[in-house]
Design a protein around this motif. Structure first.
Motif, mmCIF file in Angstrom:
data_model
loop_
_atom_site.group_PDB
_atom_site.id
_atom_site.type_symbol
_atom_site.label_atom_id
_atom_site.label_comp_id
_atom_site.label_asym_id
_atom_site.label_seq_id
_atom_site.Cartn_x
_atom_site.Cartn_y
_atom_site.Cartn_z
ATOM 1 N N TRP A 27 0.830 -1.215 0.000
ATOM 2 C CA TRP A 27 0.000 0.000 0.000
ATOM 3 C C TRP A 27 0.858 1.256 0.000
ATOM 4 C CZ3 TRP A 27 -4.796 0.951 -1.227
ATOM 5 C CH2 TRP A 27 -5.726 -0.073 -1.195
ATOM 6 N N ILE A 28 1.887 1.288 0.831
ATOM 7 C CA ILE A 28 2.775 2.459 0.887
ATOM 8 C C ILE A 28 3.432 2.694 -0.464
ATOM 9 C CG2 ILE A 28 4.951 3.313 1.871
ATOM 10 C CD1 ILE A 28 4.112 2.015 4.505
ATOM 11 N N GLY A 30 2.508 1.538 -3.446
ATOM 12 C CA GLY A 30 1.508 1.847 -4.460
ATOM 13 C C GLY A 30 1.014 3.278 -4.389
ATOM 14 N N LEU A 31 0.762 3.758 -3.163
ATOM 15 C CA LEU A 31 0.325 5.150 -3.010
ATOM 16 C C LEU A 31 1.423 6.132 -3.398
ATOM 17 C CD1 LEU A 31 -1.744 4.935 0.291
ATOM 18 C CD2 LEU A 31 -2.600 5.330 -2.021
ATOM 19 N N GLY A 32 2.672 5.805 -3.080
ATOM 20 C CA GLY A 32 3.782 6.670 -3.472
ATOM 21 C C GLY A 32 3.944 6.748 -4.982
ATOM 22 N N ALA A 34 1.547 6.089 -7.215
ATOM 23 C CA ALA A 34 0.356 6.756 -7.749
ATOM 24 C C ALA A 34 0.449 8.268 -7.575
ATOM 25 C CB ALA A 34 -0.897 6.218 -7.066
ATOM 26 N N THR A 35 0.928 8.706 -6.417
ATOM 27 C CA THR A 35 1.098 10.140 -6.177
ATOM 28 C C THR A 35 2.138 10.723 -7.141
ATOM 29 O OG1 THR A 35 0.569 9.796 -3.843
ATOM 30 C CG2 THR A 35 1.627 11.862 -4.414
ATOM 31 N N PRO A 57 7.675 11.610 -3.878
ATOM 32 C CA PRO A 57 6.870 10.602 -3.172
ATOM 33 C C PRO A 57 7.229 9.165 -3.553
ATOM 34 C CG PRO A 57 5.462 12.326 -4.022
ATOM 35 C CD PRO A 57 6.817 12.568 -4.571
ATOM 36 N N CYS A 61 8.852 6.562 -0.779
ATOM 37 C CA CYS A 61 8.139 5.309 -0.503
ATOM 38 C C CYS A 61 8.961 4.102 -0.952
ATOM 39 C CB CYS A 61 6.780 5.316 -1.181
ATOM 40 S SG CYS A 61 5.662 6.513 -0.453
#
Length: 105
Positions: A27-28, A30-32, A34-35, A57, A61
């Protein structure tokens, strides 16, 4: 084999996503990513400062989930160091001549 079992060194890797991430790490990361992709679309990346801000980001991450020896990744090292420095450590010194009654029995 005489009932002797040899456990392979990488037996825990099968429990991880892609052999590398647990769910929180995925999750960390993937969010990094994506951001970073979103910022690359929004910011003008022809200039240096906005380009650095856009990829930061993903880099941060990626650094947090980077695997290192003797720990799962950098995030677990930071968590262990934080717990060590913020909790009270209790060390019981018994001295050199102290006879432990539990060990004597």
């Amino acid at each position: 084999m005489n009932n002797n079992f040899l456990i392979p060194a990488n037996s825990k890797k099968s429990m991880l996503l892609f052999g590398l991430f647990n769910r929180v790490d995925a999750w960390i990361f993937g969010l990094g990513v994506a951001t970073t992709l979103l910022l690359l679309l929004i910011l003008p990346v022809e200039q240096l400062i906005p380009a650095i801000i856009a990829i930061a980001p993903g880099l941060v991450c990626g650094f947090l989930v980077l695997p290192i020896p003797n720990y799962h990744n950098v995030r677990t090292v930071i968590k262990s160091a934080y717990i060590f420095f913020t909790t009270r450590q209790k060390f019981i010194w018994k001295g050199w001549c102290f006879i432990d009654e539990e060990n004597k029995k």
